[in-house]
Enzyme design. Structure first.
Site, PDB file in Angstrom:
ATOM      1  N   THR A 252       7.345   0.750  10.608  1.00  0.00           N
ATOM      2  CA  THR A 252       8.027   1.010  12.166  1.00  0.00           C
ATOM      3  C   THR A 252       8.203   0.046  12.810  1.00  0.00           C
ATOM      4  OG1 THR A 252       7.122   3.454  11.937  1.00  0.00           O
ATOM      5  CG2 THR A 252       7.823   2.429  13.919  1.00  0.00           C
TER       6      THR A 252
ATOM      7  N   LYS B 129       6.475  -4.435  17.874  1.00  0.00           N
ATOM      8  CA  LYS B 129       5.458  -4.222  16.761  1.00  0.00           C
ATOM      9  C   LYS B 129       6.396  -4.143  15.602  1.00  0.00           C
ATOM     10  CE  LYS B 129       3.738  -0.693  14.640  1.00  0.00           C
ATOM     11  NZ  LYS B 129       4.626  -0.595  13.698  1.00  0.00           N
TER      12      LYS B 129
ATOM     13  N   THR C  55      -0.054  -1.484  14.810  1.00  0.00           N
ATOM     14  CA  THR C  55      -0.405  -0.697  13.638  1.00  0.00           C
ATOM     15  C   THR C  55      -1.383  -1.644  12.676  1.00  0.00           C
ATOM     16  OG1 THR C  55       1.399  -0.690  12.413  1.00  0.00           O
ATOM     17  CG2 THR C  55       1.031   1.397  13.667  1.00  0.00           C
TER      18      THR C  55
ATOM     19  N   THR D 222      -7.162   6.929   2.692  1.00  0.00           N
ATOM     20  CA  THR D 222      -8.472   7.621   2.701  1.00  0.00           C
ATOM     21  C   THR D 222      -8.894   7.325   4.160  1.00  0.00           C
ATOM     22  OG1 THR D 222      -9.315   5.482   1.458  1.00  0.00           O
ATOM     23  CG2 THR D 222      -9.334   7.454   0.392  1.00  0.00           C
TER      24      THR D 222
ATOM     25  N   ASN E 115       0.154  -1.445   0.415  1.00  0.00           N
ATOM     26  CA  ASN E 115       1.111  -0.289   0.232  1.00  0.00           C
ATOM     27  C   ASN E 115       0.616   0.571  -0.946  1.00  0.00           C
ATOM     28  OD1 ASN E 115       2.917  -0.477   2.524  1.00  0.00           O
ATOM     29  ND2 ASN E 115       3.560  -2.227   1.597  1.00  0.00           N
TER      30      ASN E 115
END
Lengths: 409, 409
Positions: free
Chosen positions: A196, A185, A159, A409, A404
């Protein structure tokens, strides 16, 4: 047997163990052009094992993967998407996870219960299945048995991780070369999401599913379960291991003379990935390692190490290169574990700051210099008994807050 | 009886209850010219109660204060210094705490076991006792029964708190006006240190030490124990209550018809102080309140509320005015409490974001506007049973990192 039983394979990857191919592509779940769909495929049914998040809200793919592994302990493939976690998505989410599984199974010509699925990314939004379907259909053509395929896969599972995380070791079992490799990851955020952890281990060792599960659980407890970035537990954390059995060794069981050697190799693979995740924690500028010894038990040492590594005050101090042992001892003292308040030693790197719970004058300049490095080791000795543990984390930085606090958006 | 049983006294302070004077001065422990030594003194032996940090490494003054309160349940005074926590200071630290106690007792003409002491500030350094002694000798001349004395005291207990924290309420018991007041300091950092919570409650109610201890513990569990700034527990946390008994009411016992009314007043005083500490948390820009209901029990609701309020991801999202309910539900799911994954509602302010665990489309602009305010209320309804709880905290900001990364110079 220790570290001598295995050696790191430079340039090795999840496709190094015999029988595995991997690949990835961009199907459109991420807004960037980075890969967002990937798979590892095994040419034979691989003995499989999995460990999953303890969060009560488990994402749909975890349910599906549990079912696949549970139905016979074997996998031919694991399919992963990033950009969308398929979590808190209700019945549609489950249906989508099942469809991912069956469509990819069909695309590579295996049965559905031989496919595991994993997702990471935004939660609470349904998958754009038109994009996923197109991606799945194109993925078999991208599979490759070399480093290219492994790197494509590694990119597809990220990510906002800054670096790809992979490792491979090899060892000799019954005169045969056996490889154990992994990809992971870590804690990246993508709008609106949580950290995650996804991990994938491949090996060509011959080992049964139950035995692999036992070793994977042991390795996880000492590695992935000993890292923290911010204390939050994702809905999607998953670690899956696949063993093709193509190396030619006799089946590994606890009675095999190299059982411990294989366990050590697997643990090393998990540890490298876990440390890589900690070092690449959101906003992190350094890896922090906390070693606790002299505790009442290993479990007690684990709890203390995790409390210290999880302390926002300790993490901030490390970011500021501040040898603030007061915050370390305060964390030790609130871990809820047996501690003799009069016998604690604390070292930062090799610098003794507390001995038998009393401050020791130390060279602040040397401490500052050490703490400016990219790896910080904090040692706590309780001087009570033989329990010990190591935990890994990272510093708490402006960038953690920036990443964070960003509005979705 | 509810909130009607007491009312807030504007301009009230710890010196409003009959019998109390307070004061503060600068003795030189802080590098600034702010006060760093203060005291509250009662003209009669006050029934006393105390609650203390659960950290294994308790600072020397806690030991001394426990002894004083334990020796007969009465106090004439509490002496507090800031700028040095007198923690991890060994035998010298204990000797210094005892000397603070006896010297101040002598200065005001009371017995040593009627004096409590508290410290906050840097840990691991011994007190500069020459400065403390001179301060103690000058302190009796600074004591004052009005607002000036109370404000001097409040200033003396602060470290890097940005605002003074005090509150006073009054209620009628047996036809007499009874006041309950409090002062506190919160999570300020002073080099090299940790967050320390100190709280002081005064009342002129007539109540025994044991009864006061019971009510103080109850109030603490629902207020001070429900706030978190960064999850760290100090070595010096302490809350002391003193009841002069000069209001003229019949002694408060559980049988007194106004027992609950007094308990509510005491709880309110503690809640105001606790919320003020949370709002003034290091680097905080807003107060965050998490209300959990529908849980299996109140204790379960408390654990969930504290997990949500303590989540770095939730705190960062609030700072960024991001209505990130995914992080809230992830925190609920890792609290280790019974939760039905299918029945959770989440509201941010009045905005419903999750209903029966399914995302609800909401007005992002309205959410952004709400989250930009200085108080954010997050409501979680588990829809399982009747357990409920409220916790308070603050957002995680760049300033938190800046304050805590600062090198100790």
């Amino acid at each position: 047997m220790g570290q001598d039983s295995y050696k790191v394979v430079e340039g090795g990857s999840v496709t190094t163990p015999k029988g595995f191919r991997a690949g990835g592509l961009h199907c459109g779940l991420k807004k960037t052009t980075r890969h967002d769909l990937g798979a590892i495929v095994c040419e034979v049914p691989a003995a499989a094992a999995g460990v999953y998040t303890t969060n009560i809200f488990q994402a749909a793919p975890l349910k599906v993967t549990r079912e696949s592994i549970g139905s016979g302990g074997a996998l031919r493939a694991v399919l992963v998407n990033s950009g969308n976690a398929n979590a808190c998505t209700g019945e549609q989410g489950e249906a989508d996870a099942y469809e991912m599984r069956s469509r990819f199974a069909e695309a590579i010509g295996v049965s559905a219960d031989h496919v595991a699925v994993a997702s990471t990314g935004v939660i609470g939004e349904n998958l754009k299945m038109d994009k996923v379907r197109a991606g799945i259909d194109g993925l078999p053509g991208k599979l490759d048995g070399g480093l290219v395929g492994a790197e494509d896969f590694c990119q597809a599972i990220l990510t906002t991780d800054l670096v790809q995380k992979m490792v491979c070791v090899e060892l000799e079992l019954d005169g045969e070369r056996v490889s154990v490799a992994g990809a992971a990851k870590g804690s990246g955020m993508i709008h609106p999401n949580m950290a995650t952890m996804l991990g994938f281990v491949t090996t060509d060792a011959k080992i049964g599913s139950d035995a692999l599960q036992t070793l994977l659980r042991q390795a996880t407890d000492l590695t992935f379960n000993m890292i923290t970035v911010d204390g939050d537990t994702s809905t999607n954390d998953m670690l899956v291991a696949m063993a093709s059995g193509l190396a030619g060794n006799r089946e590994l069981t606890p009675e095999h003379e190299n059982w411990a050697a294989f366990a050590a190799a697997l643990r090393y693979v998990c540890e490298v990935l876990a440390k890589a995740i900690a070092r690449d924690g959101e906003g992190a500028t350094k890896l922090v390692e906390v070693r606790v010894r002299g505790a009442q038990s290993d479990e007690s040492a684990q709890a203390i190490a995790k409390t210290v590594i999880g302390s926002s005050l300790v993490k901030s101090a490390v970011f500021g290169a501040d040898a603030n042992w007061g915050r370390i001892i305060a964390a030790v003292g609130r871990a809820g574990q047996p501690v003799d308040p009069a016998t604690v030693d604390i070292r930062i790197g090799d610098i003794v700051t507390l001995e038998q719970s009393r401050p020791v004058p130390f060279d602040e300049d040397a401490a500052l210099e050490y703490l400016k490095g990219d790896t910080v080791v904090i040692r706590v000795d309780l001087n009570m008994a033989g329990g010990e543990a190591t935990a890994w984390g990272c510093d708490l930085t402006y960038d953690y807050v920036r990443i964070n606090a960003a509005y979705r958006t």
